[in-house]
Design an enzyme around this catalytic site. Structure first.
Site, PDB file in Angstrom:
ATOM      1  CG  ASP A  26      26.698   5.610 -11.061  1.00 15.01           C
ATOM      2  OD1 ASP A  26      26.242   4.710 -10.345  1.00 15.01           O
ATOM      3  OD2 ASP A  26      26.237   5.877 -12.197  1.00 15.01           O
ATOM      4  N   GLY A  78       0.782  -1.225   0.000  1.00 14.92           N
ATOM      5  CA  GLY A  78       0.000   0.000   0.000  1.00 14.92           C
ATOM      6  C   GLY A  78       0.814   1.275   0.000  1.00 14.92           C
ATOM      7  CB  VAL A 127      22.530   0.667 -23.710  1.00 12.77           C
ATOM      8  CG1 VAL A 127      22.671  -0.159 -24.972  1.00 12.77           C
ATOM      9  CG2 VAL A 127      22.127   2.099 -24.019  1.00 12.77           C
ATOM     10  CG  HIS A 136      23.904   3.752 -14.026  1.00 13.52           C
ATOM     11  ND1 HIS A 136      23.916   4.757 -13.093  1.00 13.52           N
ATOM     12  CD2 HIS A 136      22.589   3.468 -14.263  1.00 13.52           C
ATOM     13  CE1 HIS A 136      22.667   5.064 -12.762  1.00 13.52           C
ATOM     14  NE2 HIS A 136      21.843   4.293 -13.467  1.00 13.52           N
TER      15      HIS A 136
END
Length: 557
Positions: A194, A47, A364, A367
């Site tokens: 990253d 929920g 693709v 990152h």
């Protein structure tokens, strides 16, 4: 003796998880924030609509927060802003596109008048307190993605944001590797990079590869084409538009978020849509099937998304038909695999030709893979390294990669949200913790659904609920009516009349026991009903439904 000063980095989201990216950078009594994202709920969060970072630490230090810096316009980096700005209204710096998408969100929350949105572009430098923040162009799956170089009194902190090294990006804006190299020559104190694709060797393919695949499928398709993608993957949307123009197809758009992003991006000039190409959904059936392409949400199998409703015949205007080519141009986010697989199976059942990542080149990543990550580390040559944006195994792998490139193990940090990292030119270490976690958004409620409510929802989903209604005299506690038993999600009453009859007798026995013992408190009576009925039902069904006794009082005096 003069106190030693440090730059503190406090990840509040995006470490050990995918999504809800948010990092605080603190120097003395000044804090700037990198991104303010959200995550979509996992299956066990029944929920729940959205998941936000817990920014209790920032609320406790609201007078120190100076600004929010946005790396790009994806939901996991901007989705939490309306909720945050309601409590701490500070300037927000970002690209035209990121702020355009933020502005639309703020309008939905009726906050657009008070927002302090400040547009920046690559190579801009803004002064915020003791910080000088430089914005650096990177490639990603959305235009105007930027890394941040935060110049502080203790050194330069670089945050890559989400990026990849794409030498042939769709919009032609190539990552600014020259500026990264210049920063490396000047000296970088800390790199936050990253980690999403760190487990993939080699390089991430260019987005243009997807455009070539689209053209091949458009050329082969004889009926309608339906393409599902992330709404904010604007480069992907542009390539759909290019292919539609080349093969003479009209474009219809389904899904609220897709319509929003398409509108904002085209108004700001980030999407080029030929005049007359866009049509309303109501016009789809008026055109030949081989002249239509439908761009839709639902690449993650979301139950209420347009593609899911089309597949199961629940969409008000569209339905998947035999011969349709359905292209799912995305990879499943961890946790969504089952939902995506269910949709693909249903699409095949409807007679569609389904093209998805497992059998084609229609997606693709946005990152970087290992070789790109290595290049950024080698260009910047940071003194300290803190991998971000990834689950724990990804952060660990990224730290090991940095160590292979010569960064000492003691200078690499695998962190968790809430940890406080302190850096200067002499030292780097973890120095403490602040409150961190997740805040759940359910409808208009923010943070009012916690573990107890979620546990009750899980229990109801697993074994159902049984409601026992008894009417009793307020003064004598005599039973005037009932007990009546209502089952929801436990058993179908009409097929379990014998069980329900015995359950009713157990309730009557429990009420009689209370009367015999002279126990008259309503809470005590309810507990006796729950205890007697719970044991009986488990013995006969091996299920533990939630039992909810309701006593109706009647004053007959």
């Amino acid at each position: 003796m003069k106190k030693e000063l440090f730059i503190e980095v406090i990840p509040l989201g995006g470490l050990g998880e995918i999504g809800k990216n948010m990092t605080a950078v603190k120097y003395q009594d000044e804090i700037i924030l990198i991104d303010c994202g959200m995550a979509f709920p996992e299956d066990e969060l029944m929920g729940i609509d959205l998941v936000l970072p817990d920014y209790t630490y920032l609320l406790d230090n609201r007078d120190k927060v100076l600004a929010v810096l946005l790396t790009h316009g994806h939901e996991d980096h901007i989705g939490g802003l309306p909720y945050f700005l309601k409590q701490i209204n500070v300037p927000v710096y970002g690209s035209r596109l990121a702020l355009g998408l933020v502005g639309h969100k703020l309008k939905e929350h009726h906050m657009e008048k008070d927002a302090q949105l400040k547009t920046v572009k690559p190579r801009d430098i803004v002064s915020i307190g003791s910080f000088k923040v430089e914005f650096i162009r990177v490639s990603h799956s959305i235009p105007d993605a930027m890394a941040l170089a935060i110049h502080t009194p203790q050194g330069v902190v670089v945050h890559t944001g989400d990026f990849k090294i794409d030498h042939t990006p769709v919009d032609g804006d190539v990552i600014d590797l020259h500026r990264f190299a210049s920063l490396g020559e000047q000296g970088v104190l800390l790199l936050m990079s990253d980690s999403t694709n760190v487990e993939r060797e080699g390089y991430t393919f260019s987005e243009r590869l997807v455009g070539k695949s689209f053209e091949e499928y458009f050329a082969a398709a004889e009926e309608r084409i339906i393409i599902a993608s992330f709404a904010s993957n604007i480069h992907r949307l542009q390539q759909v538009i290019y292919a539609a123009e080349k093969y003479g197809r009209q474009l219809a758009v389904a899904g609220r978020s897709m319509v929003t992003v398409l509108t904002v991006a085209s108004e700001l000039g980030y999407l080029k849509i030929p005049e007359g190409m866009l049509i309303d959904l109501d016009e789809v059936d008026k055109l030949p099937n081989n002249k239509v392409v439908i761009l839709t949400t639902g690449s993650q199998g979301e139950p209420m998304s347009a593609l899911t409703r089309m597949a199961f015949g629940d969409h008000r205007q569209l339905a998947v038909m035999p011969g349709d080519t359905v292209i799912i141009s995305a990879t499943p986010i961890p946790g969504n695999e089952k939902s995506v697989s269910r949709n693909i199976n249903q699409l095949f059942k409807m007679g569609a030709k389904v093209i998805y990542e497992g059998n084609s080149d229609i997606h693709v990543s946005g990152h970087p893979s290992q070789e790109e990550l290595k290049l950024i580390i080698n260009l910047l040559r940071p003194q300290y390294f803190l991998p971000v944006h990834g689950e724990y195994r990804m952060l660990k792998k990224h730290a090991e990669l940095a160590q292979q490139l010569g960064i000492p193990a003691e200078n690499t940090f695998v962190g968790e949200i809430g940890q406080v990292f302190a850096f200067n030119r002499r030292h780097g270490r973890m120095v403490g913790r602040v409150p961190a976690g997740r805040v759940l958004v359910d409808g208009l409620g923010v943070g009012d659904v916690g573990n107890i409510v979620l546990r009750d929802r899980r229990d109801m989903a697993q074994d159902g609920i049984l409601i026992v209604v008894v009417t009793m005299d307020k003064n004598t506690h005599q039973v005037l009516a009932g007990p009546d038993i209502v089952s929801r999600g436990f058993v179908y009453v009409r097929e379990a009349e014998a069980l329900m009859g015995e359950a009713r007798q157990k309730v009557i026995a429990a009420l009689q026991k209370c009367s015999d013992q002279g126990k008259s408190g309503w809470s005590y009576i309810k507990q006796e009903i729950k205890s007697a009925l719970g044991k009986f039902l488990f013995d006969h069904t091996h299920r533990r439904p939630i039992i909810l006794p309701i006593i109706m009082e009647v004053d007959k005096s």
